[in-house]
Design an enzyme around this catalytic site. Structure first.
Site, PDB file in Angstrom:
ATOM      1  N   GLU A  55       0.553  -1.277  -0.179  1.00 29.94           N
ATOM      2  CA  GLU A  55       0.120   0.077  -0.044  1.00 29.94           C
ATOM      3  C   GLU A  55       0.793   1.140   0.054  1.00 29.94           C
ATOM      4  O   GLU A  55       0.699   2.183  -0.705  1.00 29.94           O
ATOM      5  CB  GLU A  55      -0.946  -0.035   1.222  1.00 29.94           C
ATOM      6  N   CYS A  89       0.258   1.656   7.468  1.00 32.77           N
ATOM      7  CA  CYS A  89      -0.414   1.986   6.224  1.00 32.77           C
ATOM      8  C   CYS A  89      -1.615   2.902   6.338  1.00 32.77           C
ATOM      9  O   CYS A  89      -1.844   3.803   5.553  1.00 32.77           O
ATOM     10  CB  CYS A  89      -0.485   0.623   5.396  1.00 32.77           C
TER      11      CYS A  89
END
Ligand code: THU
Length: 126
Positions: A55, A89
């Protein structure tokens, strides 16, 4: 682009994962507000803490190309559990798009969808 098309880009990106330590390959496809899609995979390192998740790879690629506003993120891992983004993330993506939709897949065709604000409520900001 449909959710499934975005997810298939994430799945394709997972094939590029560099994951010799965990053997856990992850792919991400991040759709910007203008429709541009950036993909990413996890890139591990012998110094394990230096590993970068799929990500964040996608997000850093996008920001470094001048994109800062995102609407959807698809994440794919060939695993038993839905591949939801890790805490780091979540915080990283919140910086740019706290309301992004996140599609989380596992092995097979199904996925679950969340708003980032559901996954990381009361986010830190200053
Ligand atoms: N990983 C990701 O790339 N994204 C996630 O959402 C979860 C974890 C990576 C980091 C590491 O390379 C491997 O998966 C195992 O944690």
């Amino acid at each position: 682009m449909t959710d499934r098309e975005l997810m298939s880009k994430a799945k394709a990106a997972s094939m590029n994962a560099y994951a010799p330590y965990s053997r856990f390959q992850v792919g991400a496809a991040l759709e910007c507000d203008d429709g541009t899609v950036f993909t990413g995979c996890n890139v591990e390192n012998a110094a394990l803490g230096s590993t970068i998740c799929a990500e964040r790879t996608a997000c850093v690629k996008a920001v470094s190309e001048g994109h800062r506003s995102f609407r959807r993120l698809a994440i794919y891992a060939d695993s038993e559990n839905w591949c939801t983004p890790c805490g780091a993330c979540r915080q990283f993506l919140t910086e740019f798009s706290p309301d992004i939709e996140i599609l989380c897949a596992r092995a097979g065709d199904r996925y679950v969808s969340y708003k980032l604000s559901e996954l990381l409520p009361h986010t830190f900001a200053f």
